[in-house]
Design a protein around this motif. Structure first.
Motif, PDB file in Angstrom:
ATOM      1  N   MET A 192       0.819  -1.217   0.000  1.00  0.00           N
ATOM      2  CA  MET A 192       0.000   0.000   0.000  1.00  0.00           C
ATOM      3  C   MET A 192       0.847   1.259   0.000  1.00  0.00           C
ATOM      4  SD  MET A 192      -1.529  -0.262   3.860  1.00  0.00           S
ATOM      5  CE  MET A 192      -0.824  -1.481   4.950  1.00  0.00           C
ATOM      6  N   LYS A 193       0.179   2.373  -0.271  1.00  0.00           N
ATOM      7  CA  LYS A 193       0.827   3.686  -0.269  1.00  0.00           C
ATOM      8  C   LYS A 193       0.745   4.267   1.137  1.00  0.00           C
ATOM      9  CE  LYS A 193      -0.343   4.785  -5.070  1.00  0.00           C
ATOM     10  NZ  LYS A 193      -1.193   5.638  -5.937  1.00  0.00           N
ATOM     11  N   PHE A 194       1.863   4.844   1.567  1.00  0.00           N
ATOM     12  CA  PHE A 194       1.922   5.494   2.866  1.00  0.00           C
ATOM     13  C   PHE A 194       2.158   6.989   2.659  1.00  0.00           C
ATOM     14  CE2 PHE A 194       2.978   1.098   3.686  1.00  0.00           C
ATOM     15  CZ  PHE A 194       2.338   0.830   4.894  1.00  0.00           C
ATOM     16  N   PRO A 195       1.834   7.805   3.650  1.00  0.00           N
ATOM     17  CA  PRO A 195       2.067   9.258   3.508  1.00  0.00           C
ATOM     18  C   PRO A 195       3.545   9.538   3.261  1.00  0.00           C
ATOM     19  CG  PRO A 195       0.724   8.795   5.456  1.00  0.00           C
ATOM     20  CD  PRO A 195       1.195   7.474   4.940  1.00  0.00           C
ATOM     21  N   SER A 196       3.817  10.427   2.315  1.00  0.00           N
ATOM     22  CA  SER A 196       5.205  10.780   2.005  1.00  0.00           C
ATOM     23  C   SER A 196       5.591  12.119   2.617  1.00  0.00           C
ATOM     24  CB  SER A 196       5.416  10.826   0.483  1.00  0.00           C
ATOM     25  OG  SER A 196       4.502  11.724  -0.103  1.00  0.00           O
ATOM     26  N   THR A 219       8.778   2.363   3.874  1.00  0.00           N
ATOM     27  CA  THR A 219      10.167   2.771   4.122  1.00  0.00           C
ATOM     28  C   THR A 219      10.287   3.270   5.555  1.00  0.00           C
ATOM     29  OG1 THR A 219       9.823   5.080   3.482  1.00  0.00           O
ATOM     30  CG2 THR A 219      10.346   3.527   1.704  1.00  0.00           C
ATOM     31  N   TRP A 220      11.517   3.395   6.039  1.00  0.00           N
ATOM     32  CA  TRP A 220      11.716   3.875   7.410  1.00  0.00           C
ATOM     33  C   TRP A 220      11.253   5.330   7.544  1.00  0.00           C
ATOM     34  CZ3 TRP A 220      12.132   1.756  11.914  1.00  0.00           C
ATOM     35  CH2 TRP A 220      12.580   2.501  13.011  1.00  0.00           C
ATOM     36  N   THR A 221      11.460   6.131   6.493  1.00  0.00           N
ATOM     37  CA  THR A 221      10.974   7.521   6.512  1.00  0.00           C
ATOM     38  C   THR A 221       9.465   7.549   6.688  1.00  0.00           C
ATOM     39  OG1 THR A 221      12.798   8.233   5.073  1.00  0.00           O
ATOM     40  CG2 THR A 221      10.873   9.685   5.205  1.00  0.00           C
ATOM     41  N   GLU A 222       8.761   6.672   5.983  1.00  0.00           N
ATOM     42  CA  GLU A 222       7.296   6.608   6.103  1.00  0.00           C
ATOM     43  C   GLU A 222       6.875   6.110   7.482  1.00  0.00           C
ATOM     44  OE1 GLU A 222       6.499   5.814   1.322  1.00  0.00           O
ATOM     45  OE2 GLU A 222       6.631   4.129   2.723  1.00  0.00           O
ATOM     46  N   VAL A 223       7.654   5.180   8.050  1.00  0.00           N
ATOM     47  CA  VAL A 223       7.374   4.716   9.419  1.00  0.00           C
ATOM     48  C   VAL A 223       7.381   5.901  10.371  1.00  0.00           C
ATOM     49  CG1 VAL A 223       8.312   3.418  11.375  1.00  0.00           C
ATOM     50  CG2 VAL A 223       8.235   2.362   9.112  1.00  0.00           C
ATOM     51  N   LEU A 224       8.422   6.731  10.268  1.00  0.00           N
ATOM     52  CA  LEU A 224       8.551   7.866  11.187  1.00  0.00           C
ATOM     53  C   LEU A 224       7.453   8.901  10.965  1.00  0.00           C
ATOM     54  CD1 LEU A 224      12.426   8.409  11.327  1.00  0.00           C
ATOM     55  CD2 LEU A 224      10.972   6.971  12.746  1.00  0.00           C
ATOM     56  N   LEU A 225       7.014   9.075   9.717  1.00  0.00           N
ATOM     57  CA  LEU A 225       5.919  10.018   9.437  1.00  0.00           C
ATOM     58  C   LEU A 225       4.608   9.547  10.060  1.00  0.00           C
ATOM     59  CD1 LEU A 225       6.635  10.949   5.699  1.00  0.00           C
ATOM     60  CD2 LEU A 225       6.723  12.505   7.664  1.00  0.00           C
ATOM     61  N   CYS A 226       4.390   8.238  10.051  1.00  0.00           N
ATOM     62  CA  CYS A 226       3.147   7.692  10.619  1.00  0.00           C
ATOM     63  C   CYS A 226       3.230   7.526  12.138  1.00  0.00           C
ATOM     64  CB  CYS A 226       2.840   6.328   9.998  1.00  0.00           C
ATOM     65  SG  CYS A 226       2.454   6.360   8.240  1.00  0.00           S
TER      66      CYS A 226
END
Length: 529
Positions: A192-196, A219-226
């Motif tokens: 799925m698509k995660f917030p960028s 990605t890890w960047t997306e993990v931190l954003l969520c």
């Protein structure tokens, strides 16, 4: 568009029989009639081309043969969450509950037992009473009508949404926001698509403690954003996501106790420094992450690092760690109690598996469990005594001395054996007699064939073992702990011989070899505890 194709079809997840894919194109294809869907398949073997047909590129695929065209009526775009729940738990005409033994029903992976099967149908129809719901592989693609979930399944706490047709993190939020006390959520195997970019924090996960996002391409960047929306999260599973680079989690994931990064090819072991200050992290799983070394540069030999202050359990199996220096580094972790490290190149440097285990135990002072086996006090003592003896001559050659005033081992020796000074303090420096070279084994007397008996367990059949006569009593004990599966206690060994009829000889010195006691093939070793 035709009625059979959703208006938002582009980018949606679909299934076709047992295959899953993502819609990359909707429209006509040259020299054919009607609408086609261009699908990039999760399994490239399902595809036929790279999205091009007769010289025209309609869509792109990561794999040269990962795509194909299918008619819309062949694609399953999925159902809403509540429809899937009703199908799974028997509220629709179609019954899809898997029955177990006489008085059980299996909800996903959870078996629920009832007094009698007559009550199962009633239980299924009272969705409000269901706390643990699994709709794995039920083609869930969207949340459905607003607030319908909260009205129907008010008491859900644990949801398994793995391997469905969820295309975006927004869909997960739409479902979770209707579950007031959600504690466990598994959305693995949904690409799925995660917030960028940074988005407003949803309260949907305010009580969430366990989240599985394996095989979601996050990605890890997306993990931190969520992660700002996961204020109470304790366990996060992120295996098989192609995460290669980590970033420091600032003000997020501070409650995390378990992090699983298995099957992500991290660029190097220094990436771990970026997550080393998660204050409550107790378990870190790094299986098959490609790391080749571990280093905590803030601490000198024999000192503890400030990194990973709460880490108790570490899994680094199936990696590329080739140097023992990385195992030395693990002794710097102040809270480490359990280690899994199988299938690393450094383990092939020692041919004898018993010696290998002893080396690891001796190098990591606080370790209590190694590769899922408990380390008993007697086993630790034996490992540390053996280590002190094995490397005693190296210690002497490097400047070590029995006289504390003259004891100045080199930096090179301390780097290779950082625990050696503390072992000398614990047991005393090795005596000269201990360090005399071992006599080579003669072919005639290499192995002793011994019978092992447990007088305290007469029901246990005697076992015959072949042991080197040079094997120390401590190593024999370590072998017997595992062979006889004896619980944690101090073993007492003795032996009987036909030459010493009616007399037992105690094997009372852990550092002495079997040959010291004149034990011979055919003798019987007695094990007590």
């Amino acid at each position: 568009m035709t009625a059979s194709v959703p208006p938002d079809a582009l980018g949606r997840r679909v299934s076709c029989a047992t295959d899953y894919g993502t819609v990359r194109y909707v429209g006509s294809v040259s020299r054919t009639a009607g609408i086609w869907l261009g699908v990039e398949w999760d399994d490239p073997q399902r595809g036929k081309h790279d999205g091009s047909y007769e010289g025209t590129q309609y869509f792109k695929c990561r794999h040269p043969k990962g795509g194909s065209f299918i008619r819309p009526n062949k694609a399953n775009f999925g159902v809403d969450f509540l429809t899937a729940v009703k199908d799974r738990y028997g509220l629709n005409d179609k019954q899809d509950v898997q029955y177990g033994t006489e008085n059980t029903v299996v909800f996903g992976t959870k078996t629920v037992e009832f007094v009698g099967m007559d009550s199962v149908a009633e239980q299924q129809r009272q969705l409000n009473k269901l706390v643990d719901i699994s709709v794995r592989e039920c083609a869930v693609s969207h949340a459905g009508q607003q607030e319908e979930i909260s009205r129907t399944c008010a008491n859900m706490r644990h949801i398994n949404l793995s391997k469905n047709l969820i295309s975006s993190w927004e869909t997960v939020i739409a479902i979770a926001s209707q579950v007031q006390n959600l504690e466990t959520l598994n959305v693995s195997e949904n690409k799925m698509k995660f917030p960028s970019t940074s988005t407003s924090i949803s309260s949907a996960f305010s009580k969430l403690k366990v989240l599985a996002l394996n095989q979601t391409e996050i990605t890890w960047t997306e993990v931190l954003l969520c992660a700002g929306g996961w204020p109470a999260l304790e366990e996060l599973y992120l295996s098989s996501n192609n995460i290669t680079v980590l970033e420091r989690p600032d003000n997020v994931l501070q409650t995390l106790k378990l992090l699983d990064l298995s099957d992500n090819q991290l660029l190097d072991g220094n990436q771990l420094h970026l997550i080393a200050h998660l204050p409550r992290l107790e378990q870190l799983i790094l299986r098959n992450t490609g790391i080749s070394s571990i280093h905590f540069p803030d601490a000198r030999f024999g000192c503890k690092t400030k990194m990973f202050p709460s880490l108790k359990r570490l899994a680094i199996n199936d990696n590329k760690i080739s140097q023992w220096s990385s195992i030395n580094e693990l002794d710097k972790l102040p809270s480490l109690r359990s280690l899994q490290c199988n299938n690393n190149p450094f383990m092939s440097t020692e041919k004898n598996p018993e010696t290998l285990i002893q080396l690891i135990i001796a190098k990591i002072s606080q370790l209590e469990v190694l590769n899922n086996c408990e380390i008993l006090p007697a086993e630790r003592r034996g490992a540390e005594l053996d280590y002190r003896k094995i490397f005693g001559n190296d210690w002497l050659e490097a400047g070590g001395h029995w006289n504390p005033e003259k004891n100045k081992p080199s930096e090179e020796f301390l780097a290779a054996h950082p625990r050696y000074p503390s072992l000398c303090l614990k047991y005393g420096a090795p005596e000269e007699g201990e360090l005399k070279g071992r006599q080579p084994l003669t072919l005639k007397n290499q192995l002793l064939t011994l019978t092992i008996k447990c007088p305290e367990k007469p029901e246990q059949k005697p076992v015959e073992k072949k042991l080197p006569e040079s094997m120390t009593i401590q190593k024999v004990k370590g072998l017997l702990y595992r062979l006889l599966k004896i619980p944690g206690s101090e073993l007492k060994l003795s032996y009987e011989s036909s030459k010493l009829e009616g007399k037992e000889v105690e094997l009372d010195n852990d550092l002495k070899p079997l040959q010291f006691y004149s034990i011979e093939s055919g003798d019987c070793v007695l094990v007590r505890w």
